[in-house]
Design a protein around this motif. Sequence first.
Motif, mmCIF file in Angstrom:
data_model
loop_
_atom_site.group_PDB
_atom_site.id
_atom_site.type_symbol
_atom_site.label_atom_id
_atom_site.label_comp_id
_atom_site.label_asym_id
_atom_site.label_seq_id
_atom_site.Cartn_x
_atom_site.Cartn_y
_atom_site.Cartn_z
ATOM 1 N N ALA A 156 3.201 -4.502 5.552
ATOM 2 C CA ALA A 156 1.839 -4.589 4.856
ATOM 3 C C ALA A 156 1.691 -5.937 4.775
ATOM 4 C CB ALA A 156 2.135 -4.345 3.420
ATOM 5 N N THR A 157 0.087 -6.137 4.865
ATOM 6 C CA THR A 157 -0.423 -7.505 4.710
ATOM 7 C C THR A 157 -0.607 -7.736 3.381
ATOM 8 O OG1 THR A 157 -2.723 -6.751 4.511
ATOM 9 C CG2 THR A 157 -1.785 -6.856 6.795
ATOM 10 N N PRO A 158 -1.015 -9.280 2.986
ATOM 11 C CA PRO A 158 -1.306 -9.449 1.641
ATOM 12 C C PRO A 158 -2.474 -8.794 0.991
ATOM 13 C CG PRO A 158 -0.745 -11.488 2.802
ATOM 14 C CD PRO A 158 -0.927 -10.415 3.794
ATOM 15 N N VAL A 159 -3.517 -8.584 1.968
ATOM 16 C CA VAL A 159 -4.601 -7.766 1.233
ATOM 17 C C VAL A 159 -3.817 -6.108 0.864
ATOM 18 C CG1 VAL A 159 -6.800 -6.574 2.036
ATOM 19 C CG2 VAL A 159 -6.318 -8.823 2.782
ATOM 20 N N ASP A 160 -3.374 -5.601 1.868
ATOM 21 C CA ASP A 160 -2.854 -4.191 1.478
ATOM 22 C C ASP A 160 -2.014 -4.431 0.236
ATOM 23 O OD1 ASP A 160 -3.630 -3.477 4.041
ATOM 24 O OD2 ASP A 160 -1.718 -3.737 4.919
ATOM 25 N N LEU A 161 -0.911 -5.248 0.123
ATOM 26 C CA LEU A 161 0.095 -5.502 -1.130
ATOM 27 C C LEU A 161 -0.783 -5.436 -2.371
ATOM 28 C CD1 LEU A 161 2.679 -7.718 0.638
ATOM 29 C CD2 LEU A 161 2.805 -5.280 -0.109
ATOM 30 N N SER A 162 -1.922 -6.566 -2.435
ATOM 31 C CA SER A 162 -2.504 -6.649 -3.577
ATOM 32 C C SER A 162 -3.667 -5.549 -4.020
ATOM 33 C CB SER A 162 -3.398 -8.021 -3.498
ATOM 34 O OG SER A 162 -4.233 -8.134 -2.458
ATOM 35 N N THR A 163 -4.084 -4.820 -2.848
ATOM 36 C CA THR A 163 -4.921 -3.800 -3.148
ATOM 37 C C THR A 163 -4.194 -2.577 -3.682
ATOM 38 O OG1 THR A 163 -6.316 -4.449 -1.104
ATOM 39 C CG2 THR A 163 -6.358 -1.988 -1.777
ATOM 40 N N LEU A 164 -2.858 -2.300 -3.236
ATOM 41 C CA LEU A 164 -2.140 -1.031 -3.613
ATOM 42 C C LEU A 164 -2.041 -1.493 -4.919
ATOM 43 C CD1 LEU A 164 0.222 -0.947 -0.687
ATOM 44 C CD2 LEU A 164 -1.271 1.054 -1.312
ATOM 45 N N SER A 190 5.794 -12.275 2.543
ATOM 46 C CA SER A 190 4.407 -12.475 2.760
ATOM 47 C C SER A 190 3.927 -13.558 1.953
ATOM 48 C CB SER A 190 3.548 -11.389 2.499
ATOM 49 O OG SER A 190 3.971 -10.200 3.639
ATOM 50 N N LEU A 191 4.603 -14.073 0.940
ATOM 51 C CA LEU A 191 3.825 -14.922 -0.171
ATOM 52 C C LEU A 191 3.161 -16.254 0.610
ATOM 53 C CD1 LEU A 191 6.144 -15.170 -3.165
ATOM 54 C CD2 LEU A 191 3.827 -14.175 -3.097
#
Length: 228
Positions: A156-164, A190-191
Amino acid sequence: MSEPSHLSLMVYGLARLGYRPPDVWIAAWLEASEPLLQHFSAQNLTNAAWGLSCWRFQAPSHWLEALYAATSATMQQMEPVGISQLQLALVTLGASQPPPTEWIQSMLATAEEMFPRMELLQLCNFGWGLAQWRYKPPVEVMQRYLGAVQPLLVGATPVDLSTLLWICDKLSFMPQQSWLDSWFASATASLPRFEPQHLTTITLVLGQWGLVPAPAFSVDFFRCVKAR
């Protein structure tokens, strides 16, 4: 240019080329396509909806009603990518106004069978649409949704992680601990790539849930916040 496939390909092709026609052209296209939407194939419907949404065009309600009727009849023929594209496109085309509840329920039932075959981006797009419409699926459906997401969190990308996290928060659903453990493991790796808006979303959601991350994550997280 009145064949359904021609109409769909025209919009899809122009959008892929990055060209946005004038509003008068789009309005004429909508007028020409509305009586023919019932004859569009599943792929033509999703391609057309995706193209229109790329232009940030809010479709009139009567056109959307025709689109809902046409997609209801072809849902079973859609592939995961088509379901994802349609869900994402309708948020833009309808200015975030939800489709009829019966339509959402039918779409959800169709998508649920596809969850195991969906890629992470497709799952994120689908969940994002539900969250925008504030439609809360049954608990067991959310569990299956997150169950399909969990093995994909590794990449997962940072966008994916925050979106979820945002999706779960908007749908008032707190994931199980095993899912959160997988999320934290991926997020920790990914931080360094997280942007300020991602860090803000994570902070807000974890705070609302009253979750206290493991010390190792917290140290790295606040180091990233300070650096941003």
